[in-house]
Enzyme design. Structure first.
Site, PDB file in Angstrom:
ATOM      1  CG  HIS A 302      -1.749   1.124   1.320  1.00 22.06           C
ATOM      2  ND1 HIS A 302      -2.839   1.359   0.448  1.00 22.06           N
ATOM      3  CD2 HIS A 302      -1.988   2.258   1.931  1.00 22.06           C
ATOM      4  CE1 HIS A 302      -3.619   2.339   0.502  1.00 22.06           C
ATOM      5  NE2 HIS A 302      -3.167   2.990   1.711  1.00 22.06           N
ATOM      6  CE  LYS A 334      -1.449   3.847  -2.472  1.00 22.03           C
ATOM      7  NZ  LYS A 334      -1.085   2.347  -2.421  1.00 22.03           N
TER       8      LYS A 334
END
Length: 414
Positions: A302, A334
């Site tokens: 994540h 990310k």
């Protein structure tokens, strides 16, 4: 998974997207969509997206929110990649799309119009576009793709915040497994770089204020990280029952082997320090996939670049994978394409499938000084060539959601 379509910051299409990730390039920059000077965080990963160049008509451009435009363009690429629609039974073909925020940009824009830039408490609907109703219903995005594909099977939306992109793929997989469909078009889209979204994340200081260094603003697992960079994009997949794919000689990127989701029932935005719920989701997904922890070859993290999340998931990996957590490569994309909320997990699932396809692990860009509490192999800065048969991808979302999905090399469990 027999088809992949992508709209992402730094690359429209699966090939440019993968090239950006493996090159370790970042697509974060100063926000250009509106004047962001009043905000604390003025950094985002925007898509260089021209809807006309992407094949949309002027009517579609006027009618559809940017979120729907992304989803349709990604779906068209996935269809073409898979070739699945030739001979598909419409009643056995479905569509499931995920989104955290729905049609944010259009709703933001239209509210400004009907309220006279916020000056009128009683809004005047006479000035609204006739498509405003569709903007209130994210399911309209799934309907457009169903019409495009001629899909008459299960059609719907999954909206579980930042885990939506995993949860929608999991739900679509279950629909195939329980016999409700033979083919599912599944993925997620979000285009929420708008004043209202930026203001909301500003209020809780979740986004990075590193405005003077936008290209290195997103720094997952780095000691200097101070929040995520907002992003946007979409990834859509063609999923089909494995024997059907084999019979038609389809190219298979990966198999969806297992998944699980949990909720911490603890806080809207906070995470427990023990990582228990994420660890349980990981362990359950591995069990359903019939994969041992030591068989995981890569973890797509994540990795939001918030201090609590990066430490939380590091603990969760140690709890669920044991000593193997220190040996398995982990990275967060990310760092390169920002956090596109509900869409990001589908973009991460795409990256996971492409990691299996190409035997290359994308890096965590901007990771130069590791947080001592994040002491795993986070593949800093440079991509790594490494054969991978099993990928674990995880997600954490507001509301306490924790999700995990396991992708395997085609035929591994045959």
């Amino acid at each position: 998974m027999t088809g992949i379509g992508v709209v992402a910051p730094g690359g429209i299409g699966t090939k440019p997207y993968w090239e950006l990730l493996t090159a370790g390039r970042t697509a974060t920059r100063a926000i250009s969509f509106f004047d962001a000077s009043q905000f604390r965080s003025r950094v985002a990963a925007e898509c260089d997206f021209d809807p006309a160049a992407a094949g949309l008509t002027q009517r579609q451009i006027r009618q559809w929110d940017r979120t729907t435009q992304f989803a349709v363009v990604a779906a068209r690429e996935a269809f073409g990649d898979s070739g699945v629609l030739d001979g598909a039974d419409p009643e056995r073909t479905g569509v499931m799309l995920g989104s955290a925020c729905g049609m944010t940009q259009s709703l933001d824009r239209e509210y400004a119009v009907v309220s006279d830039e916020g000056r009128a408490w009683l809004v005047d609907e006479a000035h609204a576009l006739p498509y405003l109703y569709d903007y209130f219903l994210p399911s309209s995005m799934a309907v457009e793709i169903a019409w495009l594909a001629g899909a008459e099977g299960p059609v719907g939306i999954v909206s579980t915040g930042c885990t939506s992109g995993i949860d929608v793929v999991a739900h679509a997989t279950d629909l195939i497994a329980d016999g409700s469909a033979d083919v599912m078009i599944a993925g997620a889209s979000d285009a929420a770089i708008s004043p209202i979204t930026v203001a909301c994340f500003d209020a809780i200081k979740a986004t990075t204020p590193r405005n003077d260094e936008p290209d290195t603003a997103s720094r997952p697992f780095d000691r200097s990280r101070n929040g995520f960079a907002l992003g946007e994009g979409a990834a859509v997949f063609v999923l089909e029952e494995v024997e059907r794919a084999r019979r038609r000689g389809a190219h298979v990127y990966a198999e969806i082997a297992g998944h699980a989701s949990r909720c911490n029932a603890y806080s809207m935005t906070g995470l427990r320090s023990d990582g228990l719920e994420m660890a349980d989701a990981i362990s359950t997904a591995l069990d359903r996939a019939r994969v041992a922890p030591q068989d995981v070859g890569y973890v797509n993290a994540h990795g939001s670049a918030t201090k609590q999340n990066d430490r939380h998931e590091t603990v969760a990996y140690k709890r669920s994978l044991g000593d193997h957590a220190y040996r398995v490569p982990v990275s967060s994309i990310k760092s390169m394409i920002g956090h596109s909320l509900g869409a990001i997990c589908s973009l991460e699932v795409a990256a996971s499938a492409l990691t299996i396809e190409h035997s290359v692990i994308p890096p965590t860009a901007n990771l130069h000084e590791r947080d001592p509490e994040c002491d795993l192999d986070y593949v800093p800065v440079t991509a790594r060539e490494h054969p991978v048969d099993v990928v674990l991808s995880v997600a954490s979302g507001f509301g306490g959601f924790q999700s995990a999905i396991v992708l395997t090399k085609p035929g591994r469990l045959a």
